[in-house]
Design a protein around this motif. Structure first.
Motif, PDB file in Angstrom:
ATOM      1  N   LEU A 100       7.510   4.215 -12.965  1.00  0.00           N
ATOM      2  CA  LEU A 100       6.941   5.502 -13.517  1.00  0.00           C
ATOM      3  C   LEU A 100       8.462   5.399 -14.600  1.00  0.00           C
ATOM      4  O   LEU A 100       8.358   6.754 -15.394  1.00  0.00           O
ATOM      5  N   LYS A 101       9.117   5.743 -13.839  1.00  0.00           N
ATOM      6  CA  LYS A 101      10.683   5.867 -14.547  1.00  0.00           C
ATOM      7  C   LYS A 101      10.969   5.767 -15.643  1.00  0.00           C
ATOM      8  O   LYS A 101      10.806   6.585 -16.914  1.00  0.00           O
ATOM      9  N   PRO A 102      10.601   5.182 -16.307  1.00  0.00           N
ATOM     10  CA  PRO A 102      10.717   4.376 -18.240  1.00  0.00           C
ATOM     11  C   PRO A 102       9.948   5.532 -18.897  1.00  0.00           C
ATOM     12  O   PRO A 102      10.680   6.164 -19.732  1.00  0.00           O
ATOM     13  N   SER A 103       9.146   5.345 -18.241  1.00  0.00           N
ATOM     14  CA  SER A 103       7.568   6.565 -19.392  1.00  0.00           C
ATOM     15  C   SER A 103       7.939   7.548 -18.846  1.00  0.00           C
ATOM     16  O   SER A 103       7.960   8.107 -20.442  1.00  0.00           O
ATOM     17  N   VAL A 151       0.379   6.845 -17.149  1.00  0.00           N
ATOM     18  CA  VAL A 151      -1.100   6.783 -16.551  1.00  0.00           C
ATOM     19  C   VAL A 151      -1.179   5.566 -16.454  1.00  0.00           C
ATOM     20  O   VAL A 151      -1.508   4.939 -14.872  1.00  0.00           O
ATOM     21  N   GLN A 152      -1.545   4.564 -17.107  1.00  0.00           N
ATOM     22  CA  GLN A 152      -1.793   3.094 -17.025  1.00  0.00           C
ATOM     23  C   GLN A 152      -0.441   2.342 -15.834  1.00  0.00           C
ATOM     24  O   GLN A 152      -1.382   1.445 -14.850  1.00  0.00           O
ATOM     25  N   THR A 153       0.399   2.986 -16.042  1.00  0.00           N
ATOM     26  CA  THR A 153       0.850   2.304 -14.835  1.00  0.00           C
ATOM     27  C   THR A 153       0.593   2.318 -13.268  1.00  0.00           C
ATOM     28  O   THR A 153       0.721   1.461 -12.139  1.00  0.00           O
ATOM     29  N   ALA A 154       0.473   3.570 -13.256  1.00  0.00           N
ATOM     30  CA  ALA A 154      -0.039   4.186 -11.915  1.00  0.00           C
ATOM     31  C   ALA A 154      -2.016   3.363 -11.693  1.00  0.00           C
ATOM     32  O   ALA A 154      -1.675   3.773 -10.129  1.00  0.00           O
ATOM     33  N   ALA A 209       0.801  -1.179  -0.019  1.00  0.00           N
ATOM     34  CA  ALA A 209      -0.204   0.362   0.109  1.00  0.00           C
ATOM     35  C   ALA A 209       0.871   1.288  -0.105  1.00  0.00           C
ATOM     36  O   ALA A 209       0.484   2.265  -0.729  1.00  0.00           O
ATOM     37  N   SER A 210       1.827   0.771   0.496  1.00  0.00           N
ATOM     38  CA  SER A 210       2.308   1.776   0.850  1.00  0.00           C
ATOM     39  C   SER A 210       3.484   2.676  -0.296  1.00  0.00           C
ATOM     40  O   SER A 210       3.607   4.307  -1.151  1.00  0.00           O
ATOM     41  N   ALA A 211       3.870   1.815  -1.728  1.00  0.00           N
ATOM     42  CA  ALA A 211       4.343   1.718  -2.441  1.00  0.00           C
ATOM     43  C   ALA A 211       3.659   1.874  -3.403  1.00  0.00           C
ATOM     44  O   ALA A 211       3.751   3.105  -4.114  1.00  0.00           O
ATOM     45  N   ALA A 212       2.634   1.345  -3.825  1.00  0.00           N
ATOM     46  CA  ALA A 212       2.191   1.916  -3.687  1.00  0.00           C
ATOM     47  C   ALA A 212       1.179   4.299  -3.977  1.00  0.00           C
ATOM     48  O   ALA A 212       0.497   4.199  -5.272  1.00  0.00           O
ATOM     49  N   GLN A 213       0.964   3.751  -3.013  1.00  0.00           N
ATOM     50  CA  GLN A 213       0.753   5.348  -2.458  1.00  0.00           C
ATOM     51  C   GLN A 213       2.237   6.072  -3.590  1.00  0.00           C
ATOM     52  O   GLN A 213       1.657   7.361  -3.287  1.00  0.00           O
ATOM     53  N   THR A 214       3.713   5.598  -3.344  1.00  0.00           N
ATOM     54  CA  THR A 214       4.080   6.360  -3.570  1.00  0.00           C
ATOM     55  C   THR A 214       3.949   7.196  -5.167  1.00  0.00           C
ATOM     56  O   THR A 214       3.989   8.287  -5.651  1.00  0.00           O
ATOM     57  N   VAL A 215       3.588   5.621  -6.046  1.00  0.00           N
ATOM     58  CA  VAL A 215       3.588   6.230  -7.657  1.00  0.00           C
ATOM     59  C   VAL A 215       2.224   6.996  -7.459  1.00  0.00           C
ATOM     60  O   VAL A 215       2.845   7.333  -8.407  1.00  0.00           O
TER      61      VAL A 215
END
Length: 317
Positions: free
Chosen positions: A139-142, A310-313, A50-56
């Protein structure tokens, strides 16, 4: 006093029951500890996830905010109106919007792009580029692909703006072809003489064409099925001057081929003018796409990487 073998058996039974109960208690304790450990591990996993998802999501939010403010300003400048580029589904639609903006200010659009829109794109490059270092790995590659498209968009737009400056001259030549060709007659008037010389220049093997239909077929095959941009580009550059600024009061000087050309093409000269008009229209349409080609290719990468981010997020939720 001995109680007999029955009592010994009873005592052994009691002892076995006590031992079994103890083993059950030990197993329960072990199972409880294991369950608590597994539950704690699962809970920690969920918390970390959840923490990683919130960071993203937070990073994606910062990106979306900057994209809307910085690139939104650029697109509004290029389109001449406030349009969310995310609502467009292809590079062709971007081309349509930019060309529509061009037609609202044809004389000043080139300068508008270079003095107003390009600086906005430069500012967006700096702002969006600054986000890369703090962007989560997912998200960095995109984002890197997105940022990499921006300088190519700028170069493509600058090339397009420069090419716009020659559109007026192209239109002038095409107008002269129509006007002088419209006055083509069997008589050696200044317009007829000029148009016959133009035809001989535009169609190198004109002498081999037996009639108007063969000439029309050649123009159709060359412009509609072939490369209208290349054909009309050569015609305008090499032959356009023959029909521009024709002095209608000057004494005409027919070429040696004038009579023969007029004889085989005089049956329906207006169709020749229409055919060159079509060639000019198809070439201008094709050239618009070529003029914007570099920009649209980069814009396609921009749109693609924007959507990927956006899709990755969304997938992280």
């Amino acid at each position: 006093m001995s109680m007999g073998p029955g009592m010994d058996e009873y005592q052994r039974l009691i002892a076995e029951r006590a031992a079994a109960a103890k083993r059950k208690r030990n197993i329960f304790v072990v199972a409880l500890v294991a369950a608590l450990g597994a539950g704690g591990y699962w809970w920690k996993q969920q918390k970390d996830k959840a923490s990683a998802a919130q960071t993203v999501l937070d990073a994606a939010g910062r990106f979306a905010e900057r994209d809307k403010s910085e690139m939104g300003a650029f697109w509004s400048c290029a389109f001449g109106s406030d349009i969310d580029v995310g609502m467009l589904s292809s590079a062709h639609q971007i081309q349509q919007k930019i060309e529509a903006a061009y037609f609202t200010q044809q004389k000043t659009f080139s300068e508008h792009l270079t003095t107003e829109c390009v600086p906005k794109l430069e500012r967006a490059r700096a702002t969006m580029g600054a986000l890369v270092s703090d962007m989560p790995p997912d998200l960095k590659p995109s984002l890197e692909k997105y940022v990499g498209a921006l300088p190519r968009m700028q170069t493509g737009l600058e090339v397009y703006a420069e090419k716009l400056k020659s559109r007026g001259a192209t239109k002038d030549v095409d107008t002269s072809i129509a006007e002088v060709g419209g006055a083509f007659t069997p008589d050696p008037t200044p317009e007829s003489v000029a148009f016959e010389k133009f035809l001989a220049c535009a169609i190198p093997d004109l002498a081999k064409k037996k009639d108007t239909m063969e000439v029309l077929q050649y123009l159709f095959e060359t412009c509609k099925k072939g490369d209208a941009v290349a054909f009309m580009g050569r015609v305008r550059e090499q032959c356009g001057s023959l029909v521009q600024n024709v002095d209608k009061d000057a004494k005409p000087a027919p070429s040696k081929t004038f009579k023969a050309t007029v004889k085989k093409l005089s049956d329906d000269p207006s169709r020749l003018v229409d055919a060159f008009g079509d060639c000019g229209k198809w070439s201008r349409k094709g050239k618009k796409a070529l003029d914007l080609e570099d920009f649209l290719t980069a814009a396609g990468d921009y749109m693609e990487s924007r959507g990927e981010l956006v899709q990755t997020a969304r997938d992280s939720m």
